[in-house]
Scaffold this motif. Sequence first.
Motif, mmCIF file in Angstrom:
data_model
loop_
_atom_site.group_PDB
_atom_site.id
_atom_site.type_symbol
_atom_site.label_atom_id
_atom_site.label_comp_id
_atom_site.label_asym_id
_atom_site.label_seq_id
_atom_site.Cartn_x
_atom_site.Cartn_y
_atom_site.Cartn_z
ATOM 1 N N TYR A 1 38.244 10.150 50.080
ATOM 2 C CA TYR A 1 38.476 9.478 51.365
ATOM 3 C C TYR A 1 38.084 8.008 51.295
ATOM 4 N N TYR A 2 36.884 7.742 50.776
ATOM 5 C CA TYR A 2 36.373 6.366 50.795
ATOM 6 C C TYR A 2 36.940 5.502 49.667
ATOM 7 N N LEU A 3 37.250 6.114 48.522
ATOM 8 C CA LEU A 3 37.679 5.325 47.372
ATOM 9 C C LEU A 3 39.187 5.293 47.178
ATOM 10 N N VAL A 4 39.884 6.245 47.806
ATOM 11 C CA VAL A 4 41.339 6.304 47.625
ATOM 12 C C VAL A 4 42.073 6.169 48.958
ATOM 13 N N GLU A 5 41.808 7.079 49.883
ATOM 14 C CA GLU A 5 42.545 7.061 51.150
ATOM 15 C C GLU A 5 42.381 5.745 51.902
ATOM 16 N N TYR B 1 42.301 15.597 55.224
ATOM 17 C CA TYR B 1 43.408 15.539 54.263
ATOM 18 C C TYR B 1 42.888 15.726 52.848
ATOM 19 N N SER B 2 41.836 14.987 52.497
ATOM 20 C CA SER B 2 41.255 15.145 51.161
ATOM 21 C C SER B 2 40.665 16.533 50.977
ATOM 22 N N LEU B 3 40.031 17.067 52.018
ATOM 23 C CA LEU B 3 39.479 18.428 51.920
ATOM 24 C C LEU B 3 40.582 19.439 51.645
ATOM 25 N N TYR B 4 41.705 19.265 52.331
ATOM 26 C CA TYR B 4 42.820 20.190 52.118
ATOM 27 C C TYR B 4 43.344 20.082 50.694
ATOM 28 N N ALA C 1 53.722 6.525 52.876
ATOM 29 C CA ALA C 1 53.312 6.342 51.477
ATOM 30 C C ALA C 1 51.828 6.021 51.398
ATOM 31 N N ARG C 2 51.363 5.079 52.231
ATOM 32 C CA ARG C 2 49.945 4.718 52.202
ATOM 33 C C ARG C 2 49.073 5.896 52.608
ATOM 34 N N ARG C 3 49.559 6.696 53.524
ATOM 35 C CA ARG C 3 48.761 7.807 54.046
ATOM 36 C C ARG C 3 48.710 8.993 53.094
ATOM 37 N N VAL C 4 49.839 9.325 52.488
ATOM 38 C CA VAL C 4 49.978 10.605 51.796
ATOM 39 C C VAL C 4 49.823 10.499 50.280
ATOM 40 N N ILE C 5 50.461 9.515 49.687
ATOM 41 C CA ILE C 5 50.679 9.551 48.241
ATOM 42 C C ILE C 5 49.429 9.330 47.392
ATOM 43 N N PRO C 6 48.590 8.327 47.668
ATOM 44 C CA PRO C 6 47.483 8.054 46.734
ATOM 45 C C PRO C 6 46.574 9.249 46.481
ATOM 46 N N ALA C 7 46.062 9.859 47.544
ATOM 47 C CA ALA C 7 45.148 10.993 47.362
ATOM 48 C C ALA C 7 45.868 12.182 46.742
#
Length: 688
Positions: free
Chosen positions: A355-359, A313-316, A74-80
């Motif tokens: 990446y910096y503000l969400v992930e 991840y964010s780039l994708y 959840a922490r890794r995938v969901i927010p971004a």
Amino acid sequence: MTGTRSFRSDIQGLRALAVGLVILAHAGFRTASGGFVGVDVFFVISGFLIIGLLVREAGDTGRISILDFYARRARRVIPAATVVLVVTAVAAAYVLPLVRSTEVIKDSVWAAFFGANIRFSLVETDYFAQGEPPSPVQHYWSLSVEEQFYIAIPLLLLLVALWVRRRAGDAAGASRTRLVRRTVFVVLGAVTLASLVWSVVVTANDPTAAYFSTPARAWELGLGGLAATLVWGRAPRLGRWPTEALFAAGLVLVAWATLRFDEQTAMPGTAALVPVLGAVLMLVAGSTTGASSTYLFRLFSIAPARVVGDWSYSLYLWHFPVLRLAQEYWEEPRLSKPHLLVALVVIFALSAASYYLVEQPFRQGVRWRPRMRAITLYPVSLVLVVATALGSQAWVDARLADLADNPGISVSDYGRDDLSRDPAVALVEASVLAAEEDRPVPGGVRPELGAVRESVAPLGECDYRTGTRELCPFGDPDAERTIVVMGDSHARHWSPALTAIGEEHGYAVYAFVYSGCPATTVTRRVGGEEWTECAEFKQWALEQVRELEPDLVVVANNAYRTPQMQAEQVDGLREQLELLRPLAGRVAMIGNSPRLPAAPGTCLTARGASLGDCLQRPMPAVGRLQVEFGETVEDLGMTWVDARRWFCADGRCPAVIGRTVPLRDREHVTVEYATRLAGPLAAALGIR
């Protein structure tokens, strides 16, 4: 996880490679036509890391905490993923035509539920949706595949851990580790092999469905997990140069797939073995004792590669919606170099911010460390996406409602002397004149603009694409007289008109229609092979006509421009009509609706569109083939109905005729317009 190195800097470089290939492919670089294999590389990396962690947990503790696992996911995938879905839904409502905005809003909700692969499998295999531009969130299919995979695998590994703990008892750690490794390898190997076999089978039979299928993709993650299981807790002894060769071999396989594969490559199946094995080789090479001294390990570990890997991840997530919406905003199917450069800058800027503000705050922050708090991210994400979807849809509906007071088009708006005496044709001519005057899009059109793409002729229980062989009488089911309509999707779109004719004039109507399968003696080829389902259906349909002995058979076919069909379909049509002649009282054929450069509904709901913006000319190649169809029918002394006059006048085709949108896409007639044409069609067929 692998020997003395807990952090694999080269894996960040592999992530950078994977996301770079995907971006190059989606940006339209022809030399990277197979760049979509970056997704396969991602799957292998994911399986290597995630399953590796689970195996280590099982070996070290004799158990697996399912709640901890899903909290980490959840922490890794969901927010971004949630942020991108929300922003894309809002941007799509503003940038895209309203018809397409509605579809993207639906896609976003499916993606939030991790069902995007199911949604896009259904859309891509829907004959009437083919040819539509891809959704800005179509790339979420791969995220859905991963999350569906990780519903089952942790539970399976938990069972393995419990079995090992019961079997090993108080055995020493090393003994338990070996038992865990062997058991996981056997169990995961069986799952992986079964998935690979299924992938090969389903890709050969239905490559579109296979592409989005979790069972057909699971083996890619499974192979990564098997590699992690082999190297877990130990670094395989291999010197520098053999390791370099292993790295290079893997990189060559991925590069070869990138350069040689294209959209015609049937994936996953056996083709996916190339990039998948390449990724496995590079991951294993990076686990060896000689890895850190190799050139390729150092190359994948350089700072820029690690940064792009961190952002991967964010780039994708960001790259596809930005590219798709940029193409729509600038109205460029292929972005020009300046616009592509702007889009790439936006992609990297949004990815860095994400990446910096969400992930990072969600992954590393103390606030979301408690596992139950992290797990609440799942329902919170759903609420946010659904609320955004509802808000975006309300805004779309409001924009459509703004058209409500715009007047429709009537023959009385123009001088009768300038129009045809045929009322149906006169309305088409008046609609062309209204478009020439650049009048606004009428309000109260049918079908509603937001539902134009859904106006597909119903078949009841007799959609023969499903394999059924039922008979469904439409029109007047109890009538003694019978009409049969035969052909592909173009026969289907005329079936509402024939149903209305049957109701009014006393005919039972049977629709032996199969999308993509024209009523000719020539069977289309799919992937170089004869389409057996089509051939079998046509043979069955002919037998039904023989038994029904209908008063009238109406044929309607698309004009196919593939080399095989273009060369053979006219002769095949003649043979089909001759087969039908002794089986029915009369045989007739309805000429094609026009094929347009763009779907009317899409144009009508574009920003600031007027009727003039949506006045189009039909594509000439299809018209020429239809002329040949007509000549063939008339040579046989049968009835030919030229339908073009009901759609176009003076070579121009209006997007709205009166208050009706005639086409649901570039060529298929809406149910509403087909029904409206029941009277003119009955007259043309000589039905009184």
